[in-house]
Design an enzyme around this catalytic site. Sequence first.
Site: not given
Ligand SMILES: *Cc1c(COP(=O)(O)O)cnc(C)c1O
Length: 415
Positions: A190, A218, A249
């Site tokens: 990210s 992502h 996301k």
């Molecule tokens: C955003 C993210 C998470 C967490 O996701 P949530 O559903 O908000 O808990 C986990 N792993 C990665 C790689 C992320 O970017």
Amino acid sequence: MAYSHEMRAAFADEIKEIKESGLFKEKRFIHSPQDAEIEVEYPEGAEKDRVLNFCANNYLGFSSHPEVVQAAHRGLDERGYGMSSVRFICGTQDIHRELQDKVTAFLGMEDTLLFPSCMDANAGVFEAIFGKGDAIISDRLIHASLIDGIRLCKADREIFEHMDMGDLRNKLEAHRDKRRRVVVTDGVFSMDGDMAPLREICDVADEFDALVLVDDSHATGFIGKKGRGTHEFFDVMDRVDIITTTFGKALGGASGGCVSGRRELVELCRQRARPYLFSNSVSPVIVSATIRVLELLTETTERRDKLEENTAYFRKKIAEAGLNVRPGDTPIVPVMLYNAKLANDMARDMYAEGIYVIGFFYPVVPKGEARIRVQLSAAHEKAHIDKCVEAFRKVGEKHGILGLDEKGIVDKYGL
Ligand SMILES: *Cc1c(COP(=O)(O)O)cnc(C)c1O
């Protein structure tokens, strides 16, 4: 009373230290739905501004898409607001099963289990599947939630240098005698927006009979020609054993996550993963909306195609404007500034130009690698992107960094 005056002062000092080190996280209050254009109150109590949002994970623009909102309403009307139960007691509706089946089909896996979030999926997956006598070998830069999940598991932990296949091979070699080995990576990282070389990772894993686990938070929904993720992009859809991902996301952005993968491994999570067993079911509202998102993504690739075009357009224009960006193919575009104060100052100036972006610096990224991370969305129109690029040009000119490479910026501002 244990919470004495002294104790309160001691905790307040800890907070003060966070502030003094420049690491205090402020929040901004948003008065509108999440979208390309949002209404922000910043600082707290100030007049609200309408700004263009270039820092959300709303990659496909589904966060407030009318069809998604409508599906959420339908979930609410037809299945109620909450489940007041964990999945295995009385918290599983038909639509939970439907969503799991849809995710399985979309990702091309064998089975899927929903979790309250991907953080929870990652917290549960390792302990449920691996244990003493196994080895978990992970990229140095994996997401914090994977690190926490691995910590909860009794298997040995080993780190390989970021995307370094030679080092991965060495670490797998060192654990050849273990019962099982699993290689763990983010699909898209990210902070840099770079993609793990999954084909090479699968090849190396095969040499050592290791499983492969990818967190595609992502990537799910937009990476790969059909948006299935990094395993589609690298054409290894049958070679990744476990995918964890989020619905928080690109897939609507509310919350929820899952473990998807080989049937037996998912079943072990169903039997043993603690966040699945001990935390509440995902709300019907979210389940219904996420089902609709997956239907939309299966019907047409229009939105991921638009995101791809937006990304290519922004990357081209921002480079032409003289900003120094990390190359790549993903909608995460780091504008490199190296110096933390410069990143912070420029992000503030961008806000004044009506563009909402955030400066990232240590400890979120390594020391000396401060940046503004731009995230594109299918909700952006060309005019939004042009305005963002123009603001970067203006603010970059003000700070005298246009056309400068890393050395030029560091010579000018230091680290
Ligand atoms: C955003 C993210 C998470 C967490 O996701 P949530 O559903 O908000 O808990 C986990 N792993 C990665 C790689 C992320 O970017």
